[in-house]
Design a protein around this motif. Structure first.
Motif, PDB file in Angstrom:
ATOM      1  N   LEU B 134      41.236  26.435  40.340  1.00  0.00           N
ATOM      2  CA  LEU B 134      40.737  27.574  41.119  1.00  0.00           C
ATOM      3  C   LEU B 134      41.485  28.848  40.744  1.00  0.00           C
ATOM      4  O   LEU B 134      40.920  29.939  40.764  1.00  0.00           O
ATOM      5  CB  LEU B 134      40.892  27.286  42.620  1.00  0.00           C
ATOM      6  CG  LEU B 134      40.213  28.272  43.578  1.00  0.00           C
ATOM      7  CD1 LEU B 134      38.728  28.311  43.356  1.00  0.00           C
ATOM      8  CD2 LEU B 134      40.501  27.884  45.022  1.00  0.00           C
ATOM      9  N   TYR B 135      42.752  28.695  40.384  1.00  0.00           N
ATOM     10  CA  TYR B 135      43.524  29.863  39.991  1.00  0.00           C
ATOM     11  C   TYR B 135      42.880  30.546  38.791  1.00  0.00           C
ATOM     12  O   TYR B 135      42.769  31.770  38.749  1.00  0.00           O
ATOM     13  CB  TYR B 135      44.974  29.484  39.674  1.00  0.00           C
ATOM     14  CG  TYR B 135      45.763  30.655  39.149  1.00  0.00           C
ATOM     15  CD1 TYR B 135      46.274  31.605  40.023  1.00  0.00           C
ATOM     16  CD2 TYR B 135      45.948  30.839  37.781  1.00  0.00           C
ATOM     17  CE1 TYR B 135      46.964  32.705  39.545  1.00  0.00           C
ATOM     18  CE2 TYR B 135      46.634  31.937  37.302  1.00  0.00           C
ATOM     19  CZ  TYR B 135      47.145  32.865  38.181  1.00  0.00           C
ATOM     20  OH  TYR B 135      47.814  33.960  37.707  1.00  0.00           O
ATOM     21  N   SER B 136      42.444  29.733  37.810  1.00  0.00           N
ATOM     22  CA  SER B 136      41.876  30.342  36.613  1.00  0.00           C
ATOM     23  C   SER B 136      40.572  31.071  36.954  1.00  0.00           C
ATOM     24  O   SER B 136      40.273  32.125  36.401  1.00  0.00           O
ATOM     25  CB  SER B 136      41.679  29.285  35.528  1.00  0.00           C
ATOM     26  OG  SER B 136      40.344  28.910  35.425  1.00  0.00           O
ATOM     27  N   LEU B 137      39.808  30.524  37.904  1.00  0.00           N
ATOM     28  CA  LEU B 137      38.586  31.197  38.358  1.00  0.00           C
ATOM     29  C   LEU B 137      38.925  32.535  39.008  1.00  0.00           C
ATOM     30  O   LEU B 137      38.358  33.580  38.676  1.00  0.00           O
ATOM     31  CB  LEU B 137      37.839  30.297  39.349  1.00  0.00           C
ATOM     32  CG  LEU B 137      36.638  30.914  40.053  1.00  0.00           C
ATOM     33  CD1 LEU B 137      35.496  31.113  39.074  1.00  0.00           C
ATOM     34  CD2 LEU B 137      36.172  30.059  41.211  1.00  0.00           C
ATOM     35  N   VAL B 138      39.870  32.506  39.926  1.00  0.00           N
ATOM     36  CA  VAL B 138      40.244  33.720  40.655  1.00  0.00           C
ATOM     37  C   VAL B 138      40.868  34.750  39.707  1.00  0.00           C
ATOM     38  O   VAL B 138      40.656  35.952  39.839  1.00  0.00           O
ATOM     39  CB  VAL B 138      41.202  33.341  41.814  1.00  0.00           C
ATOM     40  CG1 VAL B 138      41.923  34.547  42.363  1.00  0.00           C
ATOM     41  CG2 VAL B 138      40.420  32.658  42.919  1.00  0.00           C
ATOM     42  N   TYR B 139      41.587  34.253  38.710  1.00  0.00           N
ATOM     43  CA  TYR B 139      42.163  35.131  37.695  1.00  0.00           C
ATOM     44  C   TYR B 139      41.047  35.853  36.937  1.00  0.00           C
ATOM     45  O   TYR B 139      41.097  37.058  36.731  1.00  0.00           O
ATOM     46  CB  TYR B 139      43.015  34.296  36.739  1.00  0.00           C
ATOM     47  CG  TYR B 139      43.657  35.088  35.629  1.00  0.00           C
ATOM     48  CD1 TYR B 139      44.899  35.683  35.810  1.00  0.00           C
ATOM     49  CD2 TYR B 139      43.023  35.232  34.399  1.00  0.00           C
ATOM     50  CE1 TYR B 139      45.490  36.405  34.793  1.00  0.00           C
ATOM     51  CE2 TYR B 139      43.599  35.964  33.374  1.00  0.00           C
ATOM     52  CZ  TYR B 139      44.836  36.547  33.575  1.00  0.00           C
ATOM     53  OH  TYR B 139      45.417  37.275  32.571  1.00  0.00           O
ATOM     54  N   ASN B 140      40.013  35.091  36.553  1.00  0.00           N
ATOM     55  CA  ASN B 140      38.905  35.697  35.823  1.00  0.00           C
ATOM     56  C   ASN B 140      38.084  36.641  36.680  1.00  0.00           C
ATOM     57  O   ASN B 140      37.434  37.550  36.175  1.00  0.00           O
ATOM     58  CB  ASN B 140      37.997  34.613  35.242  1.00  0.00           C
ATOM     59  CG  ASN B 140      38.668  33.895  34.083  1.00  0.00           C
ATOM     60  OD1 ASN B 140      39.403  34.520  33.312  1.00  0.00           O
ATOM     61  ND2 ASN B 140      38.455  32.598  33.970  1.00  0.00           N
ATOM     62  N   LEU B 141      38.099  36.424  37.984  1.00  0.00           N
ATOM     63  CA  LEU B 141      37.385  37.328  38.895  1.00  0.00           C
ATOM     64  C   LEU B 141      38.242  38.531  39.257  1.00  0.00           C
ATOM     65  O   LEU B 141      37.839  39.366  40.061  1.00  0.00           O
ATOM     66  CB  LEU B 141      36.994  36.588  40.183  1.00  0.00           C
ATOM     67  CG  LEU B 141      35.942  35.490  40.080  1.00  0.00           C
ATOM     68  CD1 LEU B 141      35.816  34.765  41.414  1.00  0.00           C
ATOM     69  CD2 LEU B 141      34.601  36.064  39.674  1.00  0.00           C
ATOM     70  N   ASN B 142      39.432  38.615  38.660  1.00  0.00           N
ATOM     71  CA  ASN B 142      40.346  39.725  38.928  1.00  0.00           C
ATOM     72  C   ASN B 142      40.789  39.810  40.387  1.00  0.00           C
ATOM     73  O   ASN B 142      40.913  40.888  40.948  1.00  0.00           O
ATOM     74  CB  ASN B 142      39.685  41.050  38.548  1.00  0.00           C
ATOM     75  CG  ASN B 142      40.349  41.619  37.315  1.00  0.00           C
ATOM     76  OD1 ASN B 142      41.560  41.416  37.116  1.00  0.00           O
ATOM     77  ND2 ASN B 142      39.577  42.285  36.485  1.00  0.00           N
ATOM     78  N   PRO B 220      48.345  30.220  48.422  1.00  0.00           N
ATOM     79  CA  PRO B 220      48.983  31.545  48.392  1.00  0.00           C
ATOM     80  C   PRO B 220      50.104  31.645  47.348  1.00  0.00           C
ATOM     81  O   PRO B 220      50.289  32.688  46.731  1.00  0.00           O
ATOM     82  CB  PRO B 220      49.562  31.704  49.801  1.00  0.00           C
ATOM     83  CG  PRO B 220      48.792  30.786  50.641  1.00  0.00           C
ATOM     84  CD  PRO B 220      48.353  29.653  49.785  1.00  0.00           C
ATOM     85  N   LEU B 221      50.806  30.539  47.147  1.00  0.00           N
ATOM     86  CA  LEU B 221      51.881  30.535  46.151  1.00  0.00           C
ATOM     87  C   LEU B 221      51.331  30.848  44.771  1.00  0.00           C
ATOM     88  O   LEU B 221      51.919  31.605  43.998  1.00  0.00           O
ATOM     89  CB  LEU B 221      52.554  29.147  46.144  1.00  0.00           C
ATOM     90  CG  LEU B 221      53.646  28.910  45.113  1.00  0.00           C
ATOM     91  CD1 LEU B 221      54.927  29.590  45.546  1.00  0.00           C
ATOM     92  CD2 LEU B 221      53.884  27.428  44.915  1.00  0.00           C
ATOM     93  N   LEU B 222      50.154  30.267  44.443  1.00  0.00           N
ATOM     94  CA  LEU B 222      49.564  30.502  43.136  1.00  0.00           C
ATOM     95  C   LEU B 222      48.848  31.844  43.089  1.00  0.00           C
ATOM     96  O   LEU B 222      49.005  32.605  42.146  1.00  0.00           O
ATOM     97  CB  LEU B 222      48.549  29.397  42.797  1.00  0.00           C
ATOM     98  CG  LEU B 222      49.021  27.945  42.837  1.00  0.00           C
ATOM     99  CD1 LEU B 222      47.897  27.028  42.394  1.00  0.00           C
ATOM    100  CD2 LEU B 222      50.236  27.742  41.962  1.00  0.00           C
ATOM    101  N   ALA B 223      48.047  32.134  44.115  1.00  0.00           N
ATOM    102  CA  ALA B 223      47.090  33.229  44.001  1.00  0.00           C
ATOM    103  C   ALA B 223      47.592  34.556  44.544  1.00  0.00           C
ATOM    104  O   ALA B 223      47.077  35.602  44.151  1.00  0.00           O
ATOM    105  CB  ALA B 223      45.787  32.849  44.694  1.00  0.00           C
TER     106      ALA B 223
END
Lengths: 304, 283
Positions: B134-142, B220-223
């Protein structure tokens, strides 16, 4: 269709308008939830399986298909093998202990009375406390030098224990915290099951001369199989993916004795930036959890 | 009622002794946190060993640790962030899951079985399992280091959809049909009839969502671990790492973090139980 004077309902503009409006309404009801579930639940799972066949982080944009290479390298890695064993050990102890305690607590407070409900609320209370807070608190209390637990042990004549600083006790200390936090939560599920067992059944068992243990074993346990199955399955999954105590207290140590897979996966992805391998670990964990759950469901399947 | 035999009495004593012991085991850490947060900094470990009455009952009380935590170390920020994240998630979580639950319970549409199976499948996926991808998804969504990143993934949830569906199914279908015959739209029926009927379930779902968001740590720790979007769970853990010797403030941060959910839990615990019993095992 002839009953509508030859006009079939599909061609009646009024009905058609109604149908379209009604269809759009239905969409508005279900689409937001389903869309969010697909994007934030289904897609990440697929990404994790898919991504485990690639190497190089997504951050650089370059990806290389490597087949099962990530999985193969995991099983050659002694750190991963260690964390696999640690995870299994943690689960084999935590899950059964948690469920047995939860069941005992549920049986103790199942009768509707004032004392029962007071204790029930106390037993449920840790649900409101985050595992992170529980970890911080217990870590202070289990401090070998100035922790209150050693003071209490000292009162009954037991020497100060090392707890998280010892290879042999760190895992047990972690399990203690997880049980402190978790038992009340699982108790609640079992309690709803027990309270659904009708009083008349229990009454007739008593009249037939069944003792307490006999009643629990032959009547209550079989009748709460549904709740039990839910608890066993959910507890297994949540313990297999345990992360917080490792990240907050032990960092996997001492000497890798508490290095759960979820923590390794986190480290591999976010410290070593090897997401392919991290995905492989998570995927293995999901597949393993799924397999365990299947076996548990088979074993616990109600026979009626 | 049959007469109590001596063995009954012994069993009763054992039962209550166990229950009291377990209650102490659960309550002691919470009590200890509260007491320690109210002590002057120099007193916190002064009476730690050997165990005496002073270990558990402070000599002097002060709110200095809380003042310092909020004024000197800016703990108000994470508290506000968490409150905001929880509030938005609860509002949208109730609305969206209730609507989906209503549709699955009352509206007939094609492919319903398929979509409901999908909802059930997502119920079995624990959040930790998807946090890393999910982190990679949220990263790509900025969206990294935004509160949106914490809110969006937590809104839709199969468990709450299930909760609302079960509750709406228990209401008579004739209610829906008669309103439909009078020409009410589905929104109207939902808003005027079903939503008010499901008030207890709304409280339950709201409480479950609130607890979930307040307590979440890994995501929250990751995102969102930047200081301006930090939530309370991250803040207390970071605080402990950075100021490992400020015991008063550490205890105060723990107390703040556990006191808010506890304040909701005690008056609303029967709704929590309702939520658990309506979700888990049906069907």
């Amino acid at each position: 269709m002839s009953r509508n004077n030859g006009i079939s309902p599909g061609y009646n503009p009024e009905i058609r308008k109604f149908k379209i409006r009604s269809g759009i309404e239905t969409l508005v009801f279900v689409v937001p939830a389903l869309l969010l579930l697909i994007i934030f639940k289904i897609y990440p799972i697929l990404l994790s399986f898919f991504g485990s066949f690639f190497t190089e982080s997504f951050l650089t944009g370059k990806t290389l298909f490597v087949g099962f290479e990530n999985y193969v390298s995991l099983f050659r890695d002694s750190i991963f093998i260690n964390s696999l064993i640690v995870t299994l050990k943690f689960n084999l102890i935590t899950t059964p202990v948690q469920i047995v305690i939860a069941l005992i607590l549920a049986l103790l407070v199942s009768k509707p009375s004032r004392t029962s409900s007071t204790f029930r609320v106390i037993f449920m209370m840790p649900i409101a406390i985050a595992l992170t807070s529980a970890c911080m608190l217990w870590n202070i209390m289990l401090n070998p030098n100035q922790g209150i637990v050693n003071s209490i042990l000292g009162l009954v004549g037991i020497d100060a224990q090392p707890f998280f600083t010892s290879k042999t006790q760190a895992m047990m200390s972690m399990i203690l915290i997880c049980n402190w936090r978790g038992c009340g939560y699982w108790m609640l599920y079992l309690l709803t099951g027990i309270q659904d067992v009708s009083q008349s059944v229990l009454e007739s068992a008593r009249i037939d001369g069944a003792g307490r243990l006999r009643t629990i074993w032959s009547i209550i346990l079989p009748m709460i199989k549904r709740s039990m199955m839910f608890v066993v399955v959910s507890d297994t999954i949540s313990n297999l993916l345990m992360f917080i105590p490792v990240h907050m207290i032990t960092l996997g140590g001492p000497e890798g004795s508490t290095d759960l897979i979820m923590y390794e996966a986190y480290k591999t992805g976010f410290v070593y930036a090897d997401f392919g391998k991290s995905y492989a670990m998570v995927s293995l964990l999901i597949i393993f959890a799924f397999a365990v759950v299947m076996v548990e469901m088979k074993l616990l399947k109600p026979k009626y | 009622m049959r007469k109590k035999t001596p063995s009954d009495m012994i069993l009763l004593v054992i039962k209550y002794a166990f229950m009291v012991a377990y209650a102490i085991f659960l309550l002691l850490p919470v009590y200890y946190a509260f007491v320690s947060s109210l002590r002057p900094a120099s007193d916190i470990f002064k009476y730690a060993a050997p165990l005496s009455l002073r270990t558990l009952v402070p000599e002097k009380y002060t709110l200095e640790s809380f003042r310092s935590l909020f004024v000197d170390y800016g703990f108000l920020m994470p508290l506000w962030n968490t409150a905001w994240v929880c509030f938005v998630t609860v509002v949208f979580g109730i609305l969206i899951n209730a609507m989906a639950g209503f549709a699955f319970a009352k509206i007939r549409f094609r492919t319903k079985t398929f979509w409901f199976t999908l909802v059930i499948v997502t119920m079995m996926i624990p959040f930790e399992a998807i946090a890393i991808p999910l982190y990679s998804l949220v990263y790509n969504l900025n969206l990294v280091n935004t509160r949106t990143a914490l809110i969006l993934p937590a809104i839709a949830n199969g468990t709450y959809i299930f909760l609302f569906k079960n509750s709406y199914e228990d209401t008579p279908h004739s209610l829906y049909e008669s309103a439909m015959l009078e020409g009410a739209s589905k929104f109207m029926i939902f808003r005027r009839i079903y939503l008010p009927l499901s008030k207890p379930i709304m409280v339950s779902a709201g409480l479950l969502i609130f607890f979930y968001q307040w307590q979440s740590y890994m995501w929250p720790l990751l995102a969102a671990n930047a200081s301006n979007v930090q939530v309370i769970q991250i803040a207390q853990s970071v605080f402990q790492q950075e100021y490992a010797t400020l015991w008063g403030e550490i205890f105060a941060s723990i107390v703040v973090t556990i006191a808010v959910p506890l304040a909701f839990f005690f008056p609303l615990q029967k709704y929590y139980k309702l939520g658990i019993s309506t979700s888990g095992m049906k069907e």
